[in-house]
Scaffold this motif. Structure first.
Motif, PDB file in Angstrom:
ATOM      1  N   GLU A 182       0.837  -1.188   0.000  1.00 32.48           N
ATOM      2  CA  GLU A 182       0.000   0.000   0.000  1.00 32.48           C
ATOM      3  C   GLU A 182       0.880   1.248   0.000  1.00 32.48           C
ATOM      4  O   GLU A 182       2.027   1.220   0.452  1.00 32.48           O
ATOM      5  CB  GLU A 182      -0.964   0.011   1.184  1.00 32.48           C
ATOM      6  N   VAL A 183       0.328   2.307  -0.534  1.00 34.12           N
ATOM      7  CA  VAL A 183       1.048   3.566  -0.710  1.00 34.12           C
ATOM      8  C   VAL A 183       0.194   4.678  -0.131  1.00 34.12           C
ATOM      9  O   VAL A 183      -1.043   4.624  -0.181  1.00 34.12           O
ATOM     10  CB  VAL A 183       1.316   3.816  -2.220  1.00 34.12           C
ATOM     11  N   TYR A 184       0.854   5.702   0.428  1.00 34.13           N
ATOM     12  CA  TYR A 184       0.134   6.825   1.016  1.00 34.13           C
ATOM     13  C   TYR A 184       0.376   8.100   0.211  1.00 34.13           C
ATOM     14  O   TYR A 184       1.505   8.388  -0.195  1.00 34.13           O
ATOM     15  CB  TYR A 184       0.567   7.019   2.470  1.00 34.13           C
ATOM     16  N   VAL A 185      -0.698   8.826  -0.017  1.00 35.26           N
ATOM     17  CA  VAL A 185      -0.640  10.076  -0.766  1.00 35.26           C
ATOM     18  C   VAL A 185      -1.507  11.095  -0.036  1.00 35.26           C
ATOM     19  O   VAL A 185      -2.561  10.746   0.502  1.00 35.26           O
ATOM     20  CB  VAL A 185      -1.164   9.900  -2.207  1.00 35.26           C
ATOM     21  N   SER A 186      -1.070  12.355  -0.030  1.00 35.50           N
ATOM     22  CA  SER A 186      -1.819  13.400   0.665  1.00 35.50           C
ATOM     23  C   SER A 186      -2.072  14.583  -0.243  1.00 35.50           C
ATOM     24  O   SER A 186      -1.367  14.797  -1.236  1.00 35.50           O
ATOM     25  CB  SER A 186      -1.044  13.867   1.913  1.00 35.50           C
ATOM     26  N   CYS A 187      -3.078  15.367   0.117  1.00 33.47           N
ATOM     27  CA  CYS A 187      -3.361  16.605  -0.610  1.00 33.47           C
ATOM     28  C   CYS A 187      -4.050  17.596   0.317  1.00 33.47           C
ATOM     29  O   CYS A 187      -4.592  17.215   1.369  1.00 33.47           O
ATOM     30  CB  CYS A 187      -4.220  16.336  -1.843  1.00 33.47           C
ATOM     31  N   LEU A 188      -4.028  18.858  -0.062  1.00 34.06           N
ATOM     32  CA  LEU A 188      -4.739  19.878   0.691  1.00 34.06           C
ATOM     33  C   LEU A 188      -6.248  19.645   0.546  1.00 34.06           C
ATOM     34  O   LEU A 188      -6.720  19.270  -0.539  1.00 34.06           O
ATOM     35  CB  LEU A 188      -4.388  21.269   0.177  1.00 34.06           C
ATOM     36  N   PRO A 189      -7.023  19.845   1.594  1.00 34.25           N
ATOM     37  CA  PRO A 189      -8.476  19.600   1.524  1.00 34.25           C
ATOM     38  C   PRO A 189      -9.169  20.378   0.411  1.00 34.25           C
ATOM     39  O   PRO A 189     -10.140  19.895  -0.174  1.00 34.25           O
ATOM     40  CB  PRO A 189      -8.965  20.045   2.901  1.00 34.25           C
ATOM     41  N   GLU A 190      -8.651  21.577   0.106  1.00 29.76           N
ATOM     42  CA  GLU A 190      -9.287  22.403  -0.921  1.00 29.76           C
ATOM     43  C   GLU A 190      -8.839  22.066  -2.344  1.00 29.76           C
ATOM     44  O   GLU A 190      -9.372  22.615  -3.321  1.00 29.76           O
ATOM     45  CB  GLU A 190      -9.019  23.889  -0.647  1.00 29.76           C
ATOM     46  N   ASN A 191      -7.871  21.149  -2.490  1.00 30.93           N
ATOM     47  CA  ASN A 191      -7.366  20.806  -3.823  1.00 30.93           C
ATOM     48  C   ASN A 191      -8.232  19.694  -4.430  1.00 30.93           C
ATOM     49  O   ASN A 191      -7.901  18.507  -4.361  1.00 30.93           O
ATOM     50  CB  ASN A 191      -5.894  20.366  -3.741  1.00 30.93           C
ATOM     51  N   GLU A 192      -9.337  20.102  -5.028  1.00 33.64           N
ATOM     52  CA  GLU A 192     -10.286  19.138  -5.573  1.00 33.64           C
ATOM     53  C   GLU A 192      -9.690  18.318  -6.722  1.00 33.64           C
ATOM     54  O   GLU A 192      -9.985  17.130  -6.875  1.00 33.64           O
ATOM     55  CB  GLU A 192     -11.551  19.850  -6.048  1.00 33.64           C
ATOM     56  N   ALA A 193      -8.842  18.945  -7.541  1.00 32.30           N
ATOM     57  CA  ALA A 193      -8.245  18.229  -8.675  1.00 32.30           C
ATOM     58  C   ALA A 193      -7.360  17.093  -8.195  1.00 32.30           C
ATOM     59  O   ALA A 193      -7.419  15.973  -8.714  1.00 32.30           O
ATOM     60  CB  ALA A 193      -7.454  19.194  -9.550  1.00 32.30           C
ATOM     61  N   SER A 194      -6.533  17.373  -7.189  1.00 32.83           N
ATOM     62  CA  SER A 194      -5.646  16.333  -6.664  1.00 32.83           C
ATOM     63  C   SER A 194      -6.451  15.238  -5.975  1.00 32.83           C
ATOM     64  O   SER A 194      -6.136  14.052  -6.093  1.00 32.83           O
ATOM     65  CB  SER A 194      -4.636  16.951  -5.688  1.00 32.83           C
ATOM     66  N   LYS A 195      -7.500  15.641  -5.281  1.00 34.31           N
ATOM     67  CA  LYS A 195      -8.361  14.660  -4.608  1.00 34.31           C
ATOM     68  C   LYS A 195      -8.976  13.697  -5.632  1.00 34.31           C
ATOM     69  O   LYS A 195      -9.011  12.486  -5.431  1.00 34.31           O
ATOM     70  CB  LYS A 195      -9.449  15.392  -3.831  1.00 34.31           C
ATOM     71  N   LYS A 196      -9.463  14.246  -6.751  1.00 37.61           N
ATOM     72  CA  LYS A 196     -10.058  13.412  -7.808  1.00 37.61           C
ATOM     73  C   LYS A 196      -9.014  12.469  -8.405  1.00 37.61           C
ATOM     74  O   LYS A 196      -9.320  11.318  -8.730  1.00 37.61           O
ATOM     75  CB  LYS A 196     -10.654  14.296  -8.892  1.00 37.61           C
ATOM     76  N   THR A 197      -7.777  12.969  -8.562  1.00 34.83           N
ATOM     77  CA  THR A 197      -6.701  12.133  -9.098  1.00 34.83           C
ATOM     78  C   THR A 197      -6.423  10.949  -8.189  1.00 34.83           C
ATOM     79  O   THR A 197      -6.277   9.807  -8.647  1.00 34.83           O
ATOM     80  CB  THR A 197      -5.419  12.977  -9.258  1.00 34.83           C
ATOM     81  N   ILE A 198      -6.365  11.210  -6.893  1.00 32.43           N
ATOM     82  CA  ILE A 198      -6.093  10.148  -5.918  1.00 32.43           C
ATOM     83  C   ILE A 198      -7.226   9.129  -5.890  1.00 32.43           C
ATOM     84  O   ILE A 198      -7.001   7.909  -5.920  1.00 32.43           O
ATOM     85  CB  ILE A 198      -5.870  10.761  -4.518  1.00 32.43           C
ATOM     86  N   LEU A 199      -8.459   9.610  -5.877  1.00 26.91           N
ATOM     87  CA  LEU A 199      -9.617   8.705  -5.846  1.00 26.91           C
ATOM     88  C   LEU A 199      -9.701   7.873  -7.124  1.00 26.91           C
ATOM     89  O   LEU A 199     -10.059   6.692  -7.093  1.00 26.91           O
ATOM     90  CB  LEU A 199     -10.898   9.506  -5.649  1.00 26.91           C
ATOM     91  N   ALA A 200      -9.347   8.480  -8.263  1.00 24.98           N
ATOM     92  CA  ALA A 200      -9.381   7.762  -9.541  1.00 24.98           C
ATOM     93  C   ALA A 200      -8.358   6.640  -9.596  1.00 24.98           C
ATOM     94  O   ALA A 200      -8.497   5.703 -10.389  1.00 24.98           O
ATOM     95  CB  ALA A 200      -9.147   8.731 -10.696  1.00 24.98           C
ATOM     96  N   ASN A 201      -7.332   6.725  -8.750  1.00 21.86           N
ATOM     97  CA  ASN A 201      -6.309   5.677  -8.679  1.00 21.86           C
ATOM     98  C   ASN A 201      -6.528   4.741  -7.489  1.00 21.86           C
ATOM     99  O   ASN A 201      -5.604   4.049  -7.073  1.00 21.86           O
ATOM    100  CB  ASN A 201      -4.924   6.313  -8.606  1.00 21.86           C
ATOM    101  N   GLY A 202      -7.744   4.734  -6.955  1.00 18.05           N
ATOM    102  CA  GLY A 202      -8.079   3.789  -5.886  1.00 18.05           C
ATOM    103  C   GLY A 202      -7.832   4.297  -4.485  1.00 18.05           C
ATOM    104  O   GLY A 202      -7.794   3.496  -3.538  1.00 18.05           O
ATOM    105  N   GLY A 203      -7.678   5.603  -4.305  1.00 21.75           N
ATOM    106  CA  GLY A 203      -7.405   6.156  -2.991  1.00 21.75           C
ATOM    107  C   GLY A 203      -8.550   5.975  -2.012  1.00 21.75           C
ATOM    108  O   GLY A 203      -9.718   6.134  -2.376  1.00 21.75           O
ATOM    109  N   GLU A 204      -8.206   5.640  -0.764  1.00 24.62           N
ATOM    110  CA  GLU A 204      -9.184   5.506   0.315  1.00 24.62           C
ATOM    111  C   GLU A 204      -8.855   6.553   1.375  1.00 24.62           C
ATOM    112  O   GLU A 204      -7.734   6.570   1.905  1.00 24.62           O
ATOM    113  CB  GLU A 204      -9.111   4.107   0.938  1.00 24.62           C
ATOM    114  N   PHE A 205      -9.782   7.434   1.680  1.00 25.84           N
ATOM    115  CA  PHE A 205      -9.528   8.466   2.682  1.00 25.84           C
ATOM    116  C   PHE A 205      -9.265   7.829   4.042  1.00 25.84           C
ATOM    117  O   PHE A 205     -10.000   6.943   4.481  1.00 25.84           O
ATOM    118  CB  PHE A 205     -10.708   9.429   2.778  1.00 25.84           C
TER     119      PHE A 205
END
Length: 334
Positions: free
Chosen positions: A291-314
């Motif tokens: 497993e891999v960990y990735v973070s983003c600023l709460p207001e960065n919607e584009a980065s959040k979508k990128t992470i979720l599109a690659n299987g990210g789990e909050f």
């Protein structure tokens, strides 16, 4: 299909001068079937790198024939049938012990790890130099090539392909242009390592190479990783940059994670970030991560979508006190 037939077909379809120089060759190996197996990995898009012994060029007095960016090759199978056309985009000479993990990944063999690459290529290079008086050791120089597939008979290749490149002075102008555009836009240099504070491109390139060197001593932070330039193949423009961390500091473990990335301001909104993170995850799998960990600023919607599109789990929101910011931390299972 012969090499001449494939080359003629390629030149005709791609509007390239048929007199353009090229080499025709098959991959070497120490086991029977390696030539075909490695060619098949190229066709599948898994293998986009290769290595050869620098000492062989010295021994044969053909240093002027060292590969260079832009060189074409027709890849042959074990029956000397032509299977595809490739083109080098990144070439460097380095001591065997200094070859970084990303090159091992690019070669596409085994589990794509540096350990596997070293084991296989120690035997390969020893065999290459077996009939000479040149020893093979950690200081022996090897020629590392990265290439793109330019043509496969009967197969359509993507027009928007991205190339993932280790920093070198061959891309100094692109790095400088990327840096300036980021500065002009007031963008955060996520995934760019020390690009913002290093206007000297040679200093920056050398720093990135040193950071990826598996033989360097650990600094006070204890981190290792690779900086990857993201180059759009169609025009060789740098559209993104990534830091991929294989050994994490405590700060990375708690807050920022394994991957940092940014996209050039003028190239955003084209889906590049999703492809970049996908490549980073595939690369990290070669280190054995589950497993891999990735973070983003709460207001960065584009980065959040990128992470979720690659299987990210909050997982959680953490507060990075030294920067005075909250970060949303995600887990991606490989």
């Amino acid at each position: 299909m012969t090499e001449q037939e494939l080359w003629a077909e390629f030149c005709s379809k791609k509007n390239i001068d048929i007199d353009t120089p090229y080499e025709a060759w098959g991959f070497g190996g120490v086991e029977e079937g390696d030539t075909d197996r490695l060619a098949e990995l190229v066709i599948k898009g898994v293998k986009f790198g290769t290595a050869s012994s620098y000492d062989e060029y010295v021994m044969e007095d053909v240093l002027d024939e060292l590969p260079k960016p832009g060189d074409y090759s027709v890849i042959l199978d074990s029956k000397d049938e032509a299977v595809c056309v490739i083109r080098d985009y990144d070439v460097y000479v380095r001591a065997f012990g200094d070859v970084p993990p990303f090159h091992a990944y690019a070669e596409g063999e085994g589990d794509r790890s540096l350990k596997y690459w070293r084991n296989v290529h120690t035997d390969f290079f020893k065999e290459c130099l077996d009939e000479t008086d040149m020893p093979f050791n950690q200081e022996s120089k090897v020629v590392c090539e990265k290439f793109s597939v330019e043509y496969i008979p009967g197969k359509e290749l993507p027009e928007d392909e991205l190339l993932f490149v280790e920093p070198s002075m061959d891309f100094a102008k692109e790095i400088a242009a990327y840096r300036q555009e980021m500065l002009d836009a007031g963008s955060s240099f996520d995934g760019c390592f020390s690009m913002k504070r290093m206007p000297d491109m040679q200093e920056y390139v050398d720093y990135c190479i040193g950071w990826a060197n598996p033989r360097r001593e650990a600094d006070e932070h204890g981190a290792w990783g690779n900086v990857l330039l993201v180059i759009r193949k169609s025009d060789m423009k740098m559209v993104g940059c990534m830091q991929v961390h294989s050994v994490l500091t405590e700060r990375m473990k708690k807050y920022t994670g394994h991957v940092g990335y940014s996209v050039r301001p003028s190239e955003r909104g084209k889906g590049y970030a999703k492809k970049m993170l996908a490549k980073a995850l595939d690369f990290l799998s070669s280190f054995g991560f589950d497993e891999v960990y990735v973070s983003c600023l709460p207001e960065n919607e584009a980065s959040k979508k990128t992470i979720l599109a690659n299987g990210g789990e909050f997982m959680e929101t953490v507060y990075l006190e030294e920067d005075g910011v909250n970060l949303e931390k995600y887990r991606i299972r490989l």
